[in-house]
Design a protein around this motif. Structure first.
Motif, PDB file in Angstrom:
ATOM      1  N   CYS A 161       0.812  -1.220   0.000  1.00 40.05           N
ATOM      2  CA  CYS A 161       0.000   0.000   0.000  1.00 40.05           C
ATOM      3  C   CYS A 161       0.846   1.272   0.000  1.00 40.05           C
ATOM      4  CB  CYS A 161      -0.911   0.013   1.224  1.00 40.05           C
ATOM      5  SG  CYS A 161      -2.095  -1.349   1.313  1.00 40.05           S
ATOM      6  N   VAL A 162       2.147   1.128   0.147  1.00 44.69           N
ATOM      7  CA  VAL A 162       3.025   2.298   0.241  1.00 44.69           C
ATOM      8  C   VAL A 162       2.866   3.249  -0.952  1.00 44.69           C
ATOM      9  CG1 VAL A 162       5.438   3.073   0.257  1.00 44.69           C
ATOM     10  CG2 VAL A 162       4.699   1.233   1.776  1.00 44.69           C
ATOM     11  N   PRO A 163       2.861   2.769  -2.213  1.00 42.53           N
ATOM     12  CA  PRO A 163       2.700   3.705  -3.328  1.00 42.53           C
ATOM     13  C   PRO A 163       1.410   4.520  -3.248  1.00 42.53           C
ATOM     14  CG  PRO A 163       3.464   1.579  -4.127  1.00 42.53           C
ATOM     15  CD  PRO A 163       3.099   1.385  -2.693  1.00 42.53           C
ATOM     16  N   LEU A 164       0.334   3.915  -2.779  1.00 41.34           N
ATOM     17  CA  LEU A 164      -0.929   4.636  -2.637  1.00 41.34           C
ATOM     18  C   LEU A 164      -0.847   5.693  -1.542  1.00 41.34           C
ATOM     19  CD1 LEU A 164      -3.475   1.678  -2.914  1.00 41.34           C
ATOM     20  CD2 LEU A 164      -3.037   3.447  -4.622  1.00 41.34           C
ATOM     21  N   VAL A 165      -0.201   5.341  -0.440  1.00 42.75           N
ATOM     22  CA  VAL A 165      -0.046   6.285   0.663  1.00 42.75           C
ATOM     23  C   VAL A 165       0.849   7.449   0.240  1.00 42.75           C
ATOM     24  CG1 VAL A 165       0.757   6.574   3.036  1.00 42.75           C
ATOM     25  CG2 VAL A 165      -0.394   4.460   2.368  1.00 42.75           C
ATOM     26  N   VAL A 166       1.935   7.148  -0.456  1.00 42.10           N
ATOM     27  CA  VAL A 166       2.852   8.194  -0.935  1.00 42.10           C
ATOM     28  C   VAL A 166       2.149   9.122  -1.915  1.00 42.10           C
ATOM     29  CG1 VAL A 166       4.935   8.617  -2.301  1.00 42.10           C
ATOM     30  CG2 VAL A 166       4.936   6.834  -0.540  1.00 42.10           C
ATOM     31  N   ALA A 167       1.336   8.546  -2.818  1.00 41.53           N
ATOM     32  CA  ALA A 167       0.606   9.355  -3.793  1.00 41.53           C
ATOM     33  C   ALA A 167      -0.402  10.263  -3.098  1.00 41.53           C
ATOM     34  CB  ALA A 167      -0.099   8.449  -4.806  1.00 41.53           C
ATOM     35  N   ALA A 168      -1.077   9.742  -2.083  1.00 39.48           N
ATOM     36  CA  ALA A 168      -2.034  10.558  -1.332  1.00 39.48           C
ATOM     37  C   ALA A 168      -1.314  11.675  -0.592  1.00 39.48           C
ATOM     38  CB  ALA A 168      -2.812   9.682  -0.350  1.00 39.48           C
ATOM     39  N   ALA A 169      -0.141  11.386  -0.064  1.00 39.14           N
ATOM     40  CA  ALA A 169       0.640  12.404   0.641  1.00 39.14           C
ATOM     41  C   ALA A 169       1.112  13.490  -0.315  1.00 39.14           C
ATOM     42  CB  ALA A 169       1.834  11.756   1.336  1.00 39.14           C
ATOM     43  N   ALA A 170       1.513  13.089  -1.519  1.00 32.61           N
ATOM     44  CA  ALA A 170       1.966  14.065  -2.516  1.00 32.61           C
ATOM     45  C   ALA A 170       0.824  14.981  -2.932  1.00 32.61           C
ATOM     46  CB  ALA A 170       2.531  13.338  -3.734  1.00 32.61           C
ATOM     47  N   ALA A 171      -0.369  14.415  -3.017  1.00 31.75           N
ATOM     48  CA  ALA A 171      -1.528  15.214  -3.416  1.00 31.75           C
ATOM     49  C   ALA A 171      -1.909  16.215  -2.339  1.00 31.75           C
ATOM     50  CB  ALA A 171      -2.706  14.291  -3.714  1.00 31.75           C
ATOM     51  N   ALA A 172      -1.525  15.951  -1.099  1.00 30.46           N
ATOM     52  CA  ALA A 172      -1.885  16.839   0.008  1.00 30.46           C
ATOM     53  C   ALA A 172      -1.272  18.222  -0.150  1.00 30.46           C
ATOM     54  CB  ALA A 172      -1.458  16.223   1.338  1.00 30.46           C
TER      55      ALA A 172
ATOM     56  N   ALA B 118      -1.060  19.975  -2.768  1.00 31.77           N
ATOM     57  CA  ALA B 118      -1.805  20.796  -3.706  1.00 31.77           C
ATOM     58  C   ALA B 118      -3.290  20.808  -3.414  1.00 31.77           C
ATOM     59  CB  ALA B 118      -1.569  20.305  -5.136  1.00 31.77           C
ATOM     60  N   ASP B 119      -3.680  20.362  -2.239  1.00 27.65           N
ATOM     61  CA  ASP B 119      -5.104  20.228  -1.912  1.00 27.65           C
ATOM     62  C   ASP B 119      -5.354  20.745  -0.518  1.00 27.65           C
ATOM     63  OD1 ASP B 119      -7.728  19.532  -1.772  1.00 27.65           O
ATOM     64  OD2 ASP B 119      -7.447  17.502  -2.516  1.00 27.65           O
ATOM     65  N   ASP B 120      -6.394  21.577  -0.368  1.00 29.07           N
ATOM     66  CA  ASP B 120      -6.727  22.117   0.940  1.00 29.07           C
ATOM     67  C   ASP B 120      -7.483  21.105   1.791  1.00 29.07           C
ATOM     68  OD1 ASP B 120      -5.582  24.541   0.368  1.00 29.07           O
ATOM     69  OD2 ASP B 120      -7.432  25.395  -0.449  1.00 29.07           O
ATOM     70  N   GLU B 121      -7.992  20.037   1.158  1.00 32.41           N
ATOM     71  CA  GLU B 121      -8.745  19.023   1.879  1.00 32.41           C
ATOM     72  C   GLU B 121      -7.855  17.797   2.102  1.00 32.41           C
ATOM     73  OE1 GLU B 121     -12.109  18.358  -0.619  1.00 32.41           O
ATOM     74  OE2 GLU B 121     -13.326  19.803   0.470  1.00 32.41           O
ATOM     75  N   PRO B 122      -8.281  16.882   2.981  1.00 33.24           N
ATOM     76  CA  PRO B 122      -7.513  15.649   3.174  1.00 33.24           C
ATOM     77  C   PRO B 122      -7.283  14.929   1.862  1.00 33.24           C
ATOM     78  CG  PRO B 122      -9.197  15.864   4.864  1.00 33.24           C
ATOM     79  CD  PRO B 122      -9.463  16.947   3.861  1.00 33.24           C
ATOM     80  N   ALA B 123      -6.064  14.481   1.644  1.00 29.96           N
ATOM     81  CA  ALA B 123      -5.713  13.864   0.371  1.00 29.96           C
ATOM     82  C   ALA B 123      -6.167  12.423   0.313  1.00 29.96           C
ATOM     83  CB  ALA B 123      -4.208  13.946   0.154  1.00 29.96           C
ATOM     84  N   HIS B 124      -6.351  11.956  -0.918  1.00 30.85           N
ATOM     85  CA  HIS B 124      -6.758  10.572  -1.102  1.00 30.85           C
ATOM     86  C   HIS B 124      -6.169  10.068  -2.419  1.00 30.85           C
ATOM     87  CE1 HIS B 124      -9.639  12.266  -3.984  1.00 30.85           C
ATOM     88  NE2 HIS B 124      -9.886  13.134  -3.050  1.00 30.85           N
ATOM     89  N   GLU B 125      -6.030   8.756  -2.526  1.00 29.76           N
ATOM     90  CA  GLU B 125      -5.527   8.143  -3.752  1.00 29.76           C
ATOM     91  C   GLU B 125      -6.300   6.857  -3.964  1.00 29.76           C
ATOM     92  OE1 GLU B 125      -3.426   7.740  -7.218  1.00 29.76           O
ATOM     93  OE2 GLU B 125      -3.508   9.439  -5.848  1.00 29.76           O
ATOM     94  N   CYS B 126      -6.798   6.673  -5.170  1.00 30.76           N
ATOM     95  CA  CYS B 126      -7.617   5.497  -5.449  1.00 30.76           C
ATOM     96  C   CYS B 126      -7.318   4.997  -6.862  1.00 30.76           C
ATOM     97  CB  CYS B 126      -9.090   5.858  -5.323  1.00 30.76           C
ATOM     98  SG  CYS B 126     -10.166   4.428  -5.236  1.00 30.76           S
TER      99      CYS B 126
END
Length: 233
Positions: free
Chosen positions: A212-223, A225-233
């Motif tokens: 799950c690490v790549p998904l968690v890293v991607a969600a963290a990277a999106a954070a 550029a996003d004012d809301e909690p980040a997510h990756e799906c």
């Protein structure tokens, strides 16, 4: 209007599902698909599943030790980002009433609930990877023959300390080792989960979580550029 998920009061509309007026529905019946007719919205009756055999869009997995507000915010943000009509979600703590399910039956319901959901949504907070129950559920997803591609991650971190908490979440998944996980407080539950690790092997648990690490890293990277909690799906 954009999708908006909210967590209902525990025990409400357990079988029929609950619609918060524009958000993700929760419940076994909510797991079934919904239909729109103009401004009308009708939930498929309890026990009736969608044509593809699934009962809900996502099985929501979270650690009780993580912030409830952060998890609710992460779920709302994830729901708003989904295309089409509001997604349906299954959350054990909301959709199972304590009076209906004995403690030793909860892990059986977990298997059935996960099997009936299209995807697995991890509300990943700082305590998620420390939970043996969460690690067991992630490993179970693969044992059910489900793909890692069907796992989504929404970062459930406090807004006031988002950067630091996000780094902690990423590090906890990257360095995950099941031997350091905290078992449930209930002795019987703890014994069952420890036995599950022994049967599967610690290496299998570690592999499932680290996948799950790549998904968690991607969600963290999106954070960033996003004012809301980040997510990756």
């Amino acid at each position: 209007s954009s999708n908006d998920a909210a967590l209902p009061t525990p025990g409400t509309n357990t079988l029929g599902g609950k619609d918060d007026g524009g958000g993700a529905q929760t419940g076994a019946g909510a797991g079934a698909s919904t239909e729109r007719g103009g401004s009308q919205r009708r939930a498929v009756p309890p026990g009736v599943f969608a044509e593809d055999g699934f009962g809900a869009d996502v099985y929501v997995l979270h650690a009780p030790a993580d912030s409830a507000d952060a998890k609710a915010s992460a779920l709302r943000a994830w729901a708003r980002a989904q295309p089409g009509e509001s997604p349906t979600a299954w959350v054990d703590s909301l959709c199972l009433r304590d009076s209906d399910v004995a403690e030793h039956e909860r892990w059986v319901h977990l298997l059935v609930g996960m099997h009936r959901c299209r995807r697995l949504l991890l509300l990943a907070g700082p305590a998620f990877a420390d939970s043996l129950a969460c690690a067991t559920a992630v490993h179970t997803w693969g044992c059910l023959g489900r793909a890692a591609e069907d796992i989504c991650v929404a970062l459930a971190v406090p807004a006031h300390a988002r950067a630091d908490a996000t780094q902690r979440v990423v590090a906890s998944f990257d360095a995950f080792a099941v031997m350091y996980c905290a078992p449930p407080r209930e002795a019987e539950d703890a014994a069952r989960l420890v036995h599950a690790v022994e049967l599967a092997s610690p290496a299998a648990y570690n592999e499932a979580m680290r996948a799950c690490v790549p998904l968690v890293v991607a969600a963290a990277a999106a954070a960033d550029a996003d004012d809301e909690p980040a997510h990756e799906c």
